[in-house]
Every structure is written in structure tokens, then in C-alpha cells.
Design a protein around this motif. Structure first.
Motif, PDB file in Angstrom:
ATOM      1  N   HIS A  59       0.837  -1.209   0.000  1.00  0.00           N
ATOM      2  CA  HIS A  59       0.000   0.000   0.000  1.00  0.00           C
ATOM      3  C   HIS A  59       0.865   1.250   0.000  1.00  0.00           C
ATOM      4  N   HIS A  61       1.619   5.067  -2.326  1.00  0.00           N
ATOM      5  CA  HIS A  61       1.183   6.007  -3.371  1.00  0.00           C
ATOM      6  C   HIS A  61       2.398   6.835  -3.766  1.00  0.00           C
ATOM      7  N   MET A  64       1.774  10.389  -7.004  1.00  0.00           N
ATOM      8  CA  MET A  64       0.346  10.237  -7.323  1.00  0.00           C
ATOM      9  C   MET A  64      -0.359  11.592  -7.320  1.00  0.00           C
ATOM     10  N   PHE A  66      -3.131  13.932  -6.492  1.00  0.00           N
ATOM     11  CA  PHE A  66      -4.144  13.788  -5.437  1.00  0.00           C
ATOM     12  C   PHE A  66      -4.380  15.132  -4.770  1.00  0.00           C
ATOM     13  N   LYS A 150      -8.649  -1.865  -6.798  1.00  0.00           N
ATOM     14  CA  LYS A 150      -8.917  -1.049  -5.615  1.00  0.00           C
ATOM     15  C   LYS A 150     -10.183  -0.250  -5.827  1.00  0.00           C
ATOM     16  N   PHE A 152     -12.621   2.873  -3.908  1.00  0.00           N
ATOM     17  CA  PHE A 152     -12.738   3.897  -2.865  1.00  0.00           C
ATOM     18  C   PHE A 152     -14.218   4.072  -2.570  1.00  0.00           C
ATOM     19  N   HIS A 183     -10.921   0.949   0.149  1.00  0.00           N
ATOM     20  CA  HIS A 183     -10.809   2.006   1.155  1.00  0.00           C
ATOM     21  C   HIS A 183     -12.235   2.095   1.684  1.00  0.00           C
ATOM     22  N   HIS A 239      -5.939  -0.436   4.863  1.00  0.00           N
ATOM     23  CA  HIS A 239      -5.762   0.471   6.015  1.00  0.00           C
ATOM     24  C   HIS A 239      -6.920   0.451   7.018  1.00  0.00           C
ATOM     25  N   MET A 286      -4.553  12.029   7.486  1.00  0.00           N
ATOM     26  CA  MET A 286      -4.622  10.900   6.562  1.00  0.00           C
ATOM     27  C   MET A 286      -6.018  10.323   6.699  1.00  0.00           C
ATOM     28  N   SER A 287      -6.404   9.486   5.742  1.00  0.00           N
ATOM     29  CA  SER A 287      -7.734   8.891   5.808  1.00  0.00           C
ATOM     30  C   SER A 287      -7.623   7.372   5.704  1.00  0.00           C
ATOM     31  N   CYS A 316       1.986   7.989   1.619  1.00  0.00           N
ATOM     32  CA  CYS A 316       1.491   9.006   0.675  1.00  0.00           C
ATOM     33  C   CYS A 316       2.009  10.342   1.205  1.00  0.00           C
ATOM     34  N   GLY A 336      -2.423  12.128   3.741  1.00  0.00           N
ATOM     35  CA  GLY A 336      -1.380  11.124   3.633  1.00  0.00           C
ATOM     36  C   GLY A 336      -0.157  11.514   4.431  1.00  0.00           C
TER      37      GLY A 336
HETATM   38  O1  URP Z   1      -4.674   9.634   3.561  1.00  0.00           O
HETATM   39  C1  URP Z   1      -4.500   8.788   2.707  1.00  0.00           C
HETATM   40  N1  URP Z   1      -4.786   7.572   3.011  1.00  0.00           N
HETATM   41  N2  URP Z   1      -4.020   9.136   1.500  1.00  0.00           N
HETATM   42  C2  URP Z   1      -3.829   8.311   0.380  1.00  0.00           C
HETATM   43  C3  URP Z   1      -5.081   7.916  -0.308  1.00  0.00           C
HETATM   44  C4  URP Z   1      -5.810   6.827   0.430  1.00  0.00           C
HETATM   45  O2  URP Z   1      -6.922   7.042   0.855  1.00  0.00           O
HETATM   46  O3  URP Z   1      -5.283   5.734   0.598  1.00  0.00           O
END
Ligand code: URP
Ligand code: ZN
Ligand code: ZN
Length: 458
Positions: A59, A61, A64, A66, A150, A152, A183, A239, A286-287, A316, A336
Motif C-alpha cells: 500500500h 502512493h 500520485m 491527489f 482497488k 474507494f 478504502h 488500512h 490521513m484517511s 502518501c 497522507g
Molecule cells: O490519507 C491517505 N490515506 N491518503 C492516500 C489515499 C488513500 O486514501 O489511501
């Protein structure tokens, strides 16, 4: 080119013994006691050290696009930093652009990674727009060695798909023997809470955390598991952070469904107390967000119960300047944080050295299970004859301190600044080459190869 690693404590998911390992070319040629050194062999004395399979972080990024910017590690800088931390293979996310094809996205990502990665890498395909055209492309991606898709369930308008698209994707992926990952957070609920906080003038990073309470993750995890159960597809939650979400996975096991679970190192070690009243908390925006100590306890238990199979990073990174995009509004902070370099040492120090997990469990969750789930086993994820010679030597007693001043990631802060660890990675081999030794990188830009993946073999 041959390398003989002598007298290490060699640990795999199912063995633990003092022995030697001989590599020839890119693979492991022999494992045993008192192996003779071929005339041309480089000999590495691993006395007192642990020798483990190269880490796999499924996992990350890299480079990327974003939230109006790009994650700050490229395939070159990110995989180099990963190697320094014992991660020899990463799986990066290709993002389909809504209204565009999977192939266009893959070509774009190949353009950034090919010839630049230092460590080995593969791709997941993030499906953000499932339509009849996308359906046709699933088999093409599987033929490319991209067997995980993947989804979301949040980031509406950019990445999120709805449940109708989810069902269609799962049905198609199942036909081709692939895996759907999610996610798993409820995007509509999160967007409502974000809007409420903004309307009330609650704009600091802490409100990012307060916009994604546990229920947003628990609900979506349960829904994802239910739809996966209905369609019969192989399912994996990325995650996962909290007790409520893990309980949904536990519930799925009661109907004999297997849902693979990945947590990330930060959810085991850091908690929401880092979101104070000032902007500093942006480092950990982060998410999903960091959670509570009770969730950490659930995740450690989940690892030992076999409910959590993988510890990744969700690396990320954004430089501090990029985080300023949200100085006046938490919803604009790029989500991230950086972690690719320290996952293995953090988990070793906090997990193995503190007696929370066994060395074998460590190998499972940092390498073997990801190799099996993502179709790379036994080429990757273990130490066996014929496997890629991806090996990590750890000095289990050596202490060191994490700092942005010494890390290799292209980011000007560390999420773990000042954390003192026990256990230091001293040497890393990737496909039979010494890739890192005593803090120096020994392989260059372009050494990393794209790894074509097969089906789940867990
Ligand atoms: O906060 C995050 N996780 N950023 C990267 C994109 C994701 O949701 O995995
Ligand atoms: Zn995510
Ligand atoms: Zn992610």
C-alpha cells in the motif's frame, strides 16, 4: 555473481534456524549449514543477525496526483527509501481518471515508474469509474499481471464508486480470479460531517479526525464484506484502523467468509492525541485518521488472532509546504503521510522486541502474507530455493533514532521524529544484489523491476 550469507538466524513464516544462504544470480541457490563458498562468492557474516525475507509493502502512493498536488516521493525516491527500510517490493496504486480508461491510467503510471524505480514494484488498479468499457478491460489488466482492483468508498466526485458499480466490478473481477480491495469508509457520511464542521468555522486539522468517526469505517467495512460475500469475490480491506471495522470482519468469519485485512504501522503505534488545536496535526492528516488506544489494542490482537494479515504503510507523503494548502481549511490538507522507510524497523522494535508478536508473525505480516494474497508467492515473501534473493539482515540489538535529517524519503518531516528503536537493518539484498549496506544505496535508478502478479494463493 554469488553471495554467501553465513551463520544468520534465518526466519521465515514457518521456520527459525541458524544457517547459511547461497544466492546465485537473482535467486536463492542453497540453504543449509556450513555451505562452502564458491570461488567468486562475496561472503557476508550474519552472526548475531536475523535474516528475513525482503519486506513487501502492498500500500504505497508514489508520484500520485491527489487533492491538487502530487505525493512527493517518486518511484525512484520512494523505492530507494523502502529498500533502506528492508522493503524490497512495493505495490503502488494506478488511479483511473473518471471518464477515462484503465489502459490510459496504466500507461501514465508505467511512464513514471519504468526505468526509474530502484526497488521492485507492482501495481494495483484503482477503478474509479466502472462502466461497460471498464468491465471489458478487467481481463486485460489481469493479463498484464495486475490482479487486484482497488475501490474507494469515499472521496466522492474524485475516486468514489457507488454500490451499483461495486457489485458490477466484483462480479467481473471474480470471473477472472482477481481480488477487490477497498478504502472502506462511508464517503457521504464523511462529506456531511466535513460540511457541518466547515459551516461552524471548525477548520483546524483536528476536524479532519472528527469528520471520520469510527462508525464511518465500521459501516463501510460491513457493507463491503456483505457485497463481497454476495458476489463471492476475494476481498481485502486496506488500512483498517479500528475496533468497529474489525468487528465487521469478525462477523463475516461467522458465515465462513474470509475478508483479508491490512492495517498500517501508524494505526498500531500512533493515536489521535496527535491532533491538537494547532496546525501541527496536519502531519498526520490521513484517511482514515489515527484512532484511539483501544483501537491499537484491537489491531495488535487482530494480528495475533490471524484476522489482520498485513501491516502496510499507505505511504502518501506530502512536504510541509504542500500541507499548507489546508492551513485555513482542514478539508484541503492533502491526505497522507510518509512511512515507507520505517515500517519494518518500527514493527520489529515495537512488535517483536517488545514481545507483542513473534518473529514468525513479523515475517508473515510484513512479507509472506502479502506475497500470497497478491499472487507473488513463492517468488517473493519467503526464503526458499528458487525464490528471488530478496533478503534483509537485522541487527536486533542495535539502537537508533528516526529523524527527517537522516531518512531517505523525499519529505521534510518525519511522522516519527525522535522515536528510538531497537533493531537496525544493516544489509538488504534485492534479486541477488546488495541493494543497501551500512546505510549506503548500492543499486541505482532503474534497477527495480515490475513484478507481474498471479492469483491469490493464501
Ligand atoms: O490519507 C491517505 N490515506 N491518503 C492516500 C489515499 C488513500 O486514501 O489511501
Ligand atoms: Zn485510502
Ligand atoms: Zn492509500
Amino acid at each position: 555473481m554469488a553471495i554467501l550469507i553465513k551463520n544468520g538466524r534465518v526466519i521465515t513464516a514457518d521456520s527459525d534456524s541458524i544457517c547459511d544462504i547461497l544466492t546465485e544470480g537473482e535467486t536463492i541457490a542453497a540453504i543449509g549449514r556450513n555451505l562452502p563458498a564458491p570461488a567468486d562468492a562475496q561472503v557476508i557474516d550474519a552472526t548475531g543477525k536475523l535474516v528475513l525475507p525482503g519486506g513487501i509493502d502492498p500500500h504505497v502512493h508514489l508520484d500520485m496526483p491527489f487533492m491538487g498536488t502530487f505525493s512527493s516521493d517518486t518511484h525512484e525516491t520512494g523505492t530507494r527509501a523502502a529498500l533502506h527500510g528492508g522493503t524490497t517490493t512495493v505495490i503502488d496504486f494506478v488511479l483511473q481518471k473518471q471518464g477515462h480508461s484503465l489502459r490510459e491510467a496504466l500507461t501514465e503510471w508505467q511512464g513514471r515508474a519504468t526505468g526509474t524505480a530502484v526497488g521492485d514494484y507492482s501495481f494495483h488498479m484503482a477503478v474509479t469509474d466502472f462502466n461497460p468499457g471498464t468491465r471489458e478491460e478487467i481481463k486485460d489488466m489481469v493479463a498484464e499481471g495486475i490482479t487486484s482492483f482497488k475501490t474507494f468508498m469515499a472521496y466522492k466526485g474524485a475516486l468514489m464508486i457507488d454500490d451499483a458499480q461495486m457489485v458490477g466490478l466484483m462480479q467481473e473481477v471474480r470471473k477472472h480470479g482477481g481480488l477487490v480491495t477497498a478504502h472502506a469508509t462511508n464517503g457521504d457520511l464523511i462529506d456531511t460531517l466535513i460540511a457541518q464542521h466547515r459551516a461552524a468555522g471548525q477548520l483546524t486539522p483536528r476536524y479532519h479526525y472528527l469528520s471520520q468517526p469510527e462508525v464511518t469505517e465500521a459501516e463501510a467495512s460491513g457493507r463491503f464484506a456483505d457485497i463481497a460475500n454476495y458476489t463471492g469475490v476475494n476481498a481485502y480491506i486496506v488500512h483498517l484502523t479500528c475496533e468497529g471495522a474489525l468487528n465487521q470482519v469478525r462477523r463475516a468469519t461467522e458465515r465462513n467468509q474470509r475478508v483479508f485485512v491490512e492495517t498500517c504501522i501508524q494505526y498500531l503505534l500512533l493515536d489521535a492525541s496527535l491532533y491538537g488545536e494547532d496546525f501541527e496535526g496536519a502531519k498526520w492528516v490521513m484517511s482514515p485518521p489515527l484512532r484511539e488506544p483501544k483501537d491499537q489494542a484491537t489491531l495488535w490482537a487482530g494480528i495475533n488472532q490471524g484476522l489482520v494479515q498485513v501491516v502496510g504503510t499507505d505511504h502518501c507523503p506530502f512536504r510541509w509546504e504542500q500541507k499548507q494548502m489546508g492551513r485555513d481549511d482542514f478539508s484541503k490538507i492533502p491526505n497522507g503521510h510518509p512511512a515507507i522507510e520505517h515500517r519494518m524497523e518500527l514493527l520489529f522494535s515495537e512488535g517483536v522486541m517488545k514481545g507483542r508478536i513473534s518473529p514468525q508473525r513479523f515475517v508473515e505480516v510484513t512479507s509472506t502474507n502479502a506475497a500470497k494474497i497478491f499472487g507473488m508467492f513463492p517468488r517473493k515473501g519467503t526464503i526458499s530455493i528458487g525464490a528471488d534473493a530478496d533478503l534483509v539482515l537485522i541487527d536486533p540489538k542495535k539502537k537508533h533514532t528516526i529523524s527527517a535529517a537522516t531518512h531517505h524519503m523525499n519529505v521534510d518531516y518525519s511522522a516519527y521524529e525522535g522515536h528510538e528503536l531497537t533493531g537496525k537493518i544493516t544489509t538488504v539484498l534485492l534479486r541477488g544484489q546488495v541493494a543497501v549496506d551500512a546505510g549506503e544505496t548500492k543499486v541505482g535508478r532503474g534497477y527495480g523491476q515490475f513484478i507481474k502478479r498471479g492469483k491469490v494463493s493464501f
